[in-house]
Motif scaffolding. Structure first.
Motif, PDB file in Angstrom:
ATOM      1  N   VAL A  71       0.833  -1.201   0.000  1.00  0.00           N
ATOM      2  CA  VAL A  71       0.000   0.000   0.000  1.00  0.00           C
ATOM      3  C   VAL A  71       0.875   1.261   0.000  1.00  0.00           C
ATOM      4  CG1 VAL A  71      -1.621   1.348   1.385  1.00  0.00           C
ATOM      5  CG2 VAL A  71      -1.985  -1.109   1.078  1.00  0.00           C
ATOM      6  N   ALA A  72       1.934   1.259   0.802  1.00  0.00           N
ATOM      7  CA  ALA A  72       2.821   2.419   0.865  1.00  0.00           C
ATOM      8  C   ALA A  72       3.454   2.701  -0.497  1.00  0.00           C
ATOM      9  CB  ALA A  72       3.898   2.199   1.925  1.00  0.00           C
ATOM     10  N   VAL A  73       3.922   1.659  -1.177  1.00  0.00           N
ATOM     11  CA  VAL A  73       4.515   1.856  -2.504  1.00  0.00           C
ATOM     12  C   VAL A  73       3.473   2.385  -3.479  1.00  0.00           C
ATOM     13  CG1 VAL A  73       5.598   0.691  -4.458  1.00  0.00           C
ATOM     14  CG2 VAL A  73       6.308   0.123  -2.134  1.00  0.00           C
ATOM     15  N   TYR A  74       2.271   1.831  -3.420  1.00  0.00           N
ATOM     16  CA  TYR A  74       1.199   2.309  -4.296  1.00  0.00           C
ATOM     17  C   TYR A  74       0.956   3.800  -4.097  1.00  0.00           C
ATOM     18  CZ  TYR A  74      -3.534   3.041  -6.080  1.00  0.00           C
ATOM     19  OH  TYR A  74      -4.625   3.538  -6.748  1.00  0.00           O
ATOM     20  N   CYS A  75       0.906   4.221  -2.835  1.00  0.00           N
ATOM     21  CA  CYS A  75       0.653   5.639  -2.549  1.00  0.00           C
ATOM     22  C   CYS A  75       1.789   6.531  -3.055  1.00  0.00           C
ATOM     23  CB  CYS A  75       0.450   5.834  -1.046  1.00  0.00           C
ATOM     24  SG  CYS A  75      -1.060   5.080  -0.396  1.00  0.00           S
ATOM     25  N   VAL A  76       3.025   6.092  -2.906  1.00  0.00           N
ATOM     26  CA  VAL A  76       4.161   6.873  -3.403  1.00  0.00           C
ATOM     27  C   VAL A  76       4.110   6.960  -4.928  1.00  0.00           C
ATOM     28  CG1 VAL A  76       6.674   6.936  -3.606  1.00  0.00           C
ATOM     29  CG2 VAL A  76       5.612   6.404  -1.400  1.00  0.00           C
ATOM     30  N   LEU A  77       3.745   5.876  -5.591  1.00  0.00           N
ATOM     31  CA  LEU A  77       3.629   5.911  -7.046  1.00  0.00           C
ATOM     32  C   LEU A  77       2.542   6.882  -7.485  1.00  0.00           C
ATOM     33  CD1 LEU A  77       4.021   2.108  -7.879  1.00  0.00           C
ATOM     34  CD2 LEU A  77       5.663   3.927  -8.347  1.00  0.00           C
ATOM     35  N   ARG A  78       1.442   6.941  -6.749  1.00  0.00           N
ATOM     36  CA  ARG A  78       0.394   7.910  -7.074  1.00  0.00           C
ATOM     37  C   ARG A  78       0.902   9.336  -6.887  1.00  0.00           C
ATOM     38  NH1 ARG A  78      -4.980   6.223  -7.425  1.00  0.00           N
ATOM     39  NH2 ARG A  78      -5.242   8.377  -8.176  1.00  0.00           N
ATOM     40  N   ALA A  79       1.696   9.540  -5.822  1.00  0.00           N
ATOM     41  CA  ALA A  79       2.249  10.875  -5.585  1.00  0.00           C
ATOM     42  C   ALA A  79       3.225  11.285  -6.678  1.00  0.00           C
ATOM     43  CB  ALA A  79       2.940  10.910  -4.229  1.00  0.00           C
ATOM     44  N   LEU A  80       3.866  10.337  -7.321  1.00  0.00           N
ATOM     45  CA  LEU A  80       4.825  10.623  -8.382  1.00  0.00           C
ATOM     46  C   LEU A  80       4.153  10.981  -9.705  1.00  0.00           C
ATOM     47  CD1 LEU A  80       7.382   7.795  -7.585  1.00  0.00           C
ATOM     48  CD2 LEU A  80       7.981  10.218  -7.800  1.00  0.00           C
ATOM     49  N   GLU A  81       2.866  10.706  -9.834  1.00  0.00           N
ATOM     50  CA  GLU A  81       2.200  10.892 -11.119  1.00  0.00           C
ATOM     51  C   GLU A  81       2.011  12.365 -11.478  1.00  0.00           C
ATOM     52  OE1 GLU A  81      -0.471   6.781 -11.117  1.00  0.00           O
ATOM     53  OE2 GLU A  81      -1.453   8.733 -10.955  1.00  0.00           O
ATOM     54  N   ARG A  82       1.643  13.185 -10.495  1.00  0.00           N
ATOM     55  CA  ARG A  82       1.355  14.590 -10.787  1.00  0.00           C
ATOM     56  C   ARG A  82       1.583  15.429  -9.543  1.00  0.00           C
ATOM     57  NH1 ARG A  82      -4.832  13.600 -12.282  1.00  0.00           N
ATOM     58  NH2 ARG A  82      -3.690  12.232 -13.693  1.00  0.00           N
ATOM     59  N   ASP A  83       1.765  16.700  -9.772  1.00  0.00           N
ATOM     60  CA  ASP A  83       2.024  17.621  -8.671  1.00  0.00           C
ATOM     61  C   ASP A  83       0.782  17.814  -7.808  1.00  0.00           C
ATOM     62  OD1 ASP A  83       3.773  19.491  -7.315  1.00  0.00           O
ATOM     63  OD2 ASP A  83       2.501  21.063  -8.130  1.00  0.00           O
ATOM     64  N   ARG A  84      -0.349  17.940  -8.460  1.00  0.00           N
ATOM     65  CA  ARG A  84      -1.591  18.150  -7.728  1.00  0.00           C
ATOM     66  C   ARG A  84      -2.009  16.868  -7.006  1.00  0.00           C
ATOM     67  NH1 ARG A  84      -7.287  20.277 -10.413  1.00  0.00           N
ATOM     68  NH2 ARG A  84      -8.476  20.432  -8.456  1.00  0.00           N
ATOM     69  N   GLY A  85      -2.309  16.981  -5.747  1.00  0.00           N
ATOM     70  CA  GLY A  85      -2.755  15.827  -4.972  1.00  0.00           C
ATOM     71  C   GLY A  85      -1.633  14.974  -4.413  1.00  0.00           C
ATOM     72  N   ALA A  86      -0.373  15.319  -4.709  1.00  0.00           N
ATOM     73  CA  ALA A  86       0.743  14.497  -4.248  1.00  0.00           C
ATOM     74  C   ALA A  86       0.835  14.474  -2.727  1.00  0.00           C
ATOM     75  CB  ALA A  86       2.052  15.009  -4.844  1.00  0.00           C
ATOM     76  N   ALA A  87       0.562  15.607  -2.090  1.00  0.00           N
ATOM     77  CA  ALA A  87       0.665  15.665  -0.631  1.00  0.00           C
ATOM     78  C   ALA A  87      -0.276  14.677   0.036  1.00  0.00           C
ATOM     79  CB  ALA A  87       0.369  17.083  -0.144  1.00  0.00           C
ATOM     80  N   ARG A  88      -1.481  14.585  -0.510  1.00  0.00           N
ATOM     81  CA  ARG A  88      -2.452  13.653   0.069  1.00  0.00           C
ATOM     82  C   ARG A  88      -1.960  12.219  -0.003  1.00  0.00           C
ATOM     83  NH1 ARG A  88      -7.642  13.543  -3.323  1.00  0.00           N
ATOM     84  NH2 ARG A  88      -6.242  12.299  -4.636  1.00  0.00           N
TER      85      ARG A  88
END
Length: 737
Positions: A171-188
């Motif tokens: 789950v942690a890796v999945y969340c980091v990969l989502r954060a890497l996709e775009r600037d907007r929403g990365a903090a969440r």
């Protein structure tokens, strides 16, 4: 780099069920049904024969039972509902099982089904993580590789903390990969990653943080946005991690020690000491105070001078020359002890990691495909390095942590090279990967030559044929190329699939378990865990353990033989040349009859002839013993009049009695019997207050009670009369001599 997903026109979707079945509008019609089929097949595979494991690791099952009866025990992870001492881990991994038992009652399925659901969830999250950037086929391959990894099939059907840890790390890796996709929403997404890390810490302490460095570095370098923003978001994720783990730690540390259970595994009743000592740096350097086979700086059970004359430190697993827990070094994951658990596709994962980075090397800084290879690859390499060189306690099943990272790299790498197959370097890389995988499967299968001997040659021949075909995959008809690729995938998965079938076909009990067929782990020595390979009975025809937590029905110690030559630790056991209470482990007998007079494997066996527990050694270490009707009846008589119906040395020994009676049993000294809890004065106070009914010593007529807390044992034997109940030494603490 070629865009991997292929858009198609989809039929209009109506209703939630239709959307669930159809999936993305751009997906081909087979994509979502294939995923649902993979998840259903994983669930069925992991549920198969689940109750054969009984209570699995009775150490954790006893804590689950306690947590189902007491919310205070639930919160602290106490071994008994009266809160004498906790397990030697934080309690998050116990919570889902304890809630299940609270809702549905105590039983094997109630304890183990939550672990199965974690396995299915891990496959689903892994698929989602790979599928977002790569093809549907890549996600399915990754999910299938994870589901069919033998050690994953073992631990997602077992009650150790590793199942929850693997899920949360994915789950942690999945969340980091989502954060890497775009600037907007990365903090969440980084906040959610921090929460996953924090909860994982509450499952298995510092192991949860192994992959933090590569994930943080990849985000800092490859994420979109300015450097300051990236750094600030990482700090926000770190804060979320600190809060999600720290609330529990703060409460435990601030809670008055007199009104909470002793922190098991620590020597000073401190969770921070446990975290950074026994469960932290001690695992890396082997300096584990209070452990069984580690260094211990002279701590109880930690050095040879604390053992009986002529006896070596027990449980030396997996090789020599590298310390008490196997030979360390880069080859550790491939040796005879560990290789069959995890390494079937490890060479392929490493090769495909290199190939994926080569293909994406010239991509922009923020390219998500390259970031995915760096994140999964960094997680694999970091965990691999720590496991390979750690000098402290190491068990084969730890390697389940590698399985999601390995599976992701196989799925992504295969998909990238397939899309590039018209180029000779890519098709050659595919061919080499398949050939190396087939050769390594042939090597691993050669370690169990009498088990499915036809499979070994079949895998090798199939792999070679597929490798030759893949050299020309880009120059032949697509359907023919897909057939050759499928043949290569089958060759790569055949070995681990067979090992996984052998794993789910058998029960596993105790603290040291391995996947695969008999002889497939711990250096191939002897029948493993008293279980069969593709059979309904134990190796000598005995019936496997029912769902009551007792050891395998053939009376073997979990693991079959002790490491080495089948003799007791150190060659000859003390005294009459036999293992305490029975025979040497190499002859298929358990070490001792086990409390209650039945063959209970290692649990309690050494508590007899050696005075119970060898100063925190093997006594009661591997699993809780079975408890006979006579002993159970004695403990249940007037049980509600006592806080603890009994006290005994070692948590596994106590667990057997607690699971049989569902009443609190005090585990003196915690898991190893080496924790300084309770003190003699405190124990005497409990006895004076009439809070403990029995002290349970060794089996049969094997002398007085013993164990790491020798003062308590000596005082009990000098003060109270011994009676034998069900083959075990009972001391009624309400009647003095």
């Amino acid at each position: 780099m070629t865009t991997l997903p292929t858009a198609v026109h989809a039929a209009p979707r109506t209703g939630r069920l239709a959307r669930l079945w159809r999936g993305r509008a751009e997906d081909r019609p087979w994509v979502r049904p294939a995923l649902l089929g993979l998840l259903a097949a994983t669930a069925l595979l992991y549920l198969w024969n689940l109750s054969a494991s009984g209570y699995a690791n009775s150490f954790y099952s006893a804590a689950v039972q306690a947590g189902s009866q007491s919310w205070k025990a639930f919160f602290f992870g106490s071994l008994d509902a009266a809160d004498a001492i906790t397990v030697d881990k934080p309690p998050a991994a116990l919570w889902p099982m304890a809630l299940s038992v609270r809702l549905f009652g105590l039983g094997s399925w109630q304890i183990l089904v939550p672990e199965v659901l974690m396995g299915v969830g891990t496959v689903a999250v892994l698929h989602a993580a790979v599928r977002r950037r790569f093809s549907a086929g890549a996600g399915l391959i990754a999910g299938a590789v994870l589901a069919l990894t033998p050690v994953a099939a073992l631990m997602f059907r077992f009650n150790n903390p590793d199942a929850l840890l693997a899920l949360l790390m994915t789950v942690a890796v999945y969340c980091v990969l989502r954060a890497l996709e775009r600037d907007r929403g990365a903090a969440r997404w980084l906040v959610w990653a921090g929460v996953a890390f924090g909860v994982a810490f509450l499952a298995k302490t510092l192991q949860a943080f192994l992959i933090l460095p590569p994930l943080a570095l990849v985000y800092l370098v490859c994420a979109p946005g300015g450097f300051g923003r990236r750094l600030g978001r990482l700090a926000l994720g770190g804060l979320a991690m600190l809060v999600s783990a720290g609330w529990w730690v703060a409460l435990v540390e601030l809670w008055p020690a007199s009104s909470r259970p002793y922190v098991g595994g620590s020597q000073n009743n401190s969770f921070l000491e446990l975290t950074f000592g026994y469960n932290g740096l001690g695992r890396l350097n082997g300096d584990e105070v209070g452990s069984v086979g580690g260094g211990g700086r002279g701590g109880p059970g930690g050095t040879a001078e604390n053992l009986p004359a002529g006896m070596e430190l027990p449980v030396r697993l997996g090789g020599g020359g590298g310390g008490g827990w196997g030979e360390t070094g880069i080859a550790r994951m491939f040796n005879e002890s560990v290789g069959g658990q995890i390494s079937w596709l490890l060479p392929a994962a490493l090769l495909l990691l290199v190939a994926g980075l080569v293909v994406t090397w010239r991509a922009p800084r923020t390219d998500t495909a390259r970031s995915a290879f760096l994140v999964w690859g960094g997680s694999l390499l970091m965990t691999l390095a720590v496991f390979s060189f750690m000098a402290g306690i190491f068990h084969e099943y730890y390697t389940v942590a590698l399985a999601p990272y390995l599976a992701a790299l196989v799925g992504m790498g295969a998909a990238v090279l397939w899309e590039e197959r018209t180029r000779w370097p890519a098709s050659a890389a595919l061919a080499v990967t398949v050939a190396v995988t087939a050769w390594w499967a042939w090597t691993l299968l050669g370690r169990t030559p009498d088990w499915l001997p036809w499979l070994r040659s079949t895998v090798l021949v199939t792999g070679v044929v597929a490798a030759l075909g893949l050299l020309f995959a880009g120059r032949v008809d697509r359907r023919l190329g897909l057939g050759v690729a499928g043949l290569g995938l089958a060759a790569g998965l055949a070995g681990p699939f067979a090992y996984t079938l052998a794993t789910v076909d058998a029960g596993h009990q105790g603290s040291i378990v391995t996947a695969g067929p008999a002889g497939g782990g711990m250096g191939g020595r002897g029948p493993m865990n008293g279980r069969s390979a593709f059979g309904g009975q134990a190796p000598d025809g005995g019936v496997r353990a029912p769902g009551n937590g007792q050891a395998p029905g053939n009376g073997q110690a979990p693991g079959g033989q002790m490491p080495g030559n089948g003799q007791a630790p150190g060659g000859q056991p003390p005294g009459n040349g036999q293992a305490p209470g029975a025979q040497a482990p190499g002859n298929g007998q358990a070490l001792g009859g086990g409390p209650g007079g039945e063959r209970g494997g290692m649990g309690g066996g050494m508590n007899g002839g050696m005075g119970g527990g060898m100063n925190g050694g093997m006594g009661g270490l591997l699993n809780g013993a079975s408890v006979g009707a006579e002993a159970k009846a004695a403990l249940l008589k007037d049980a509600n009049a006592y806080t603890w119906v009994a006290a005994t040395i070692g948590a596994q020994n106590a667990a057997g009695y607690q699971l049989a009676t569902e009443k609190p049993v005090m585990a003196i000294g915690g898991f190893n019997g080496s924790d300084p809890s309770p003190t003699l004065a405190r124990f005497q106070q409990y006895v004076a207050e009439g809070r403990i009914h029995y002290f349970i010593g060794g089996t049969g007529g094997g002398g007085g009670p013993g164990g790491g807390n020798s003062e308590i044992s000596t005082w009990v034997s000098e003060t109270f009369e011994k009676t034998t109940i069900g083959g075990a030494a009972f001391y009624d603490l309400t009647e003095r001599k």
